[in-house]
Design a protein around this motif. Sequence first.
Motif, short mmCIF file in Angstrom:
data_model
loop_
_atom_site.label_atom_id
_atom_site.label_comp_id
_atom_site.label_asym_id
_atom_site.label_seq_id
_atom_site.Cartn_x
_atom_site.Cartn_y
_atom_site.Cartn_z
N MET A 231 2.47 -0.13 -12.89
CA MET A 231 2.98 0.65 -13.54
C MET A 231 4.51 0.82 -13.14
O MET A 231 5.49 1.08 -13.88
CB MET A 231 2.25 1.33 -13.99
N SER A 232 4.67 1.38 -12.43
CA SER A 232 5.83 2.41 -11.74
C SER A 232 7.05 0.98 -11.20
O SER A 232 8.25 1.84 -11.82
CB SER A 232 5.53 2.73 -10.58
N VAL A 233 7.02 -0.38 -12.09
CA VAL A 233 7.88 -0.69 -11.46
C VAL A 233 8.25 -1.03 -13.02
O VAL A 233 10.12 -1.04 -13.44
CB VAL A 233 7.65 -2.47 -11.04
N GLY A 234 7.30 -1.16 -13.51
CA GLY A 234 8.48 -1.15 -15.32
C GLY A 234 8.84 0.07 -15.33
O GLY A 234 9.77 -0.07 -16.67
N THR A 235 8.50 1.40 -14.86
CA THR A 235 9.62 2.27 -15.99
C THR A 235 10.58 2.40 -14.74
O THR A 235 11.61 3.16 -15.96
CB THR A 235 8.07 4.01 -15.39
N ARG B 128 12.52 0.39 -14.10
CA ARG B 128 13.31 -0.41 -14.98
C ARG B 128 13.86 -0.40 -16.14
O ARG B 128 14.29 -0.69 -16.43
CB ARG B 128 12.50 -2.51 -14.58
N SER B 129 13.21 -0.08 -17.38
CA SER B 129 13.04 1.08 -17.75
C SER B 129 14.58 2.50 -18.19
O SER B 129 15.18 2.38 -19.41
CB SER B 129 12.23 1.01 -19.54
N THR B 130 14.14 2.98 -17.07
CA THR B 130 15.40 3.68 -16.84
C THR B 130 16.28 3.58 -16.19
O THR B 130 17.33 3.79 -17.15
CB THR B 130 14.49 4.46 -15.88
N ASN C 120 20.10 3.75 -18.71
CA ASN C 120 21.04 4.36 -18.52
C ASN C 120 22.08 2.59 -18.74
O ASN C 120 23.41 3.70 -18.78
CB ASN C 120 21.21 4.18 -16.32
N ILE C 121 21.90 1.84 -18.83
CA ILE C 121 22.94 0.50 -18.59
C ILE C 121 23.87 1.02 -20.60
O ILE C 121 24.72 0.93 -20.44
CB ILE C 121 22.53 -0.58 -18.53
N ILE C 122 22.40 1.03 -20.74
CA ILE C 122 22.69 1.11 -22.70
C ILE C 122 23.55 3.18 -22.63
O ILE C 122 24.52 2.76 -23.70
CB ILE C 122 21.45 1.47 -23.78
N ARG C 123 22.84 3.61 -21.17
CA ARG C 123 24.55 5.12 -21.46
C ARG C 123 25.59 4.97 -21.35
O ARG C 123 26.28 5.40 -22.30
CB ARG C 123 23.66 5.93 -21.38
#
Length: 80
Positions: free
Chosen positions: A1-5, A7-9, A13-16
């Motif tokens: 599950m740590s890979v999913g979080t 990637r979402s982070t 960051n890209i969206i910001r």
Amino acid sequence: MSVGTGRSTMIVNIIRTTPGVLMLIPVFLLSLWTRKKKALRSTTEAQEPEEIELDSDPEYENDSHTAAQTEDTEEQGDMV
């Protein structure tokens, strides 16, 4: 599950950062445009010949004498 979080982070960051980068592009283009406009204005002013009118009226030929008389008159006015 740590890979999913992770990637979402990264996506967050890209969206910001994307709006910040997109806002810098118009500012950069505006600065280039103003520099170009300023450069064109300075080159056109430098190429325009200056018109100098020479007055050949003999009344103004001896300016140093006239200036000395004006200074003497001002000094006399200060003494009074």
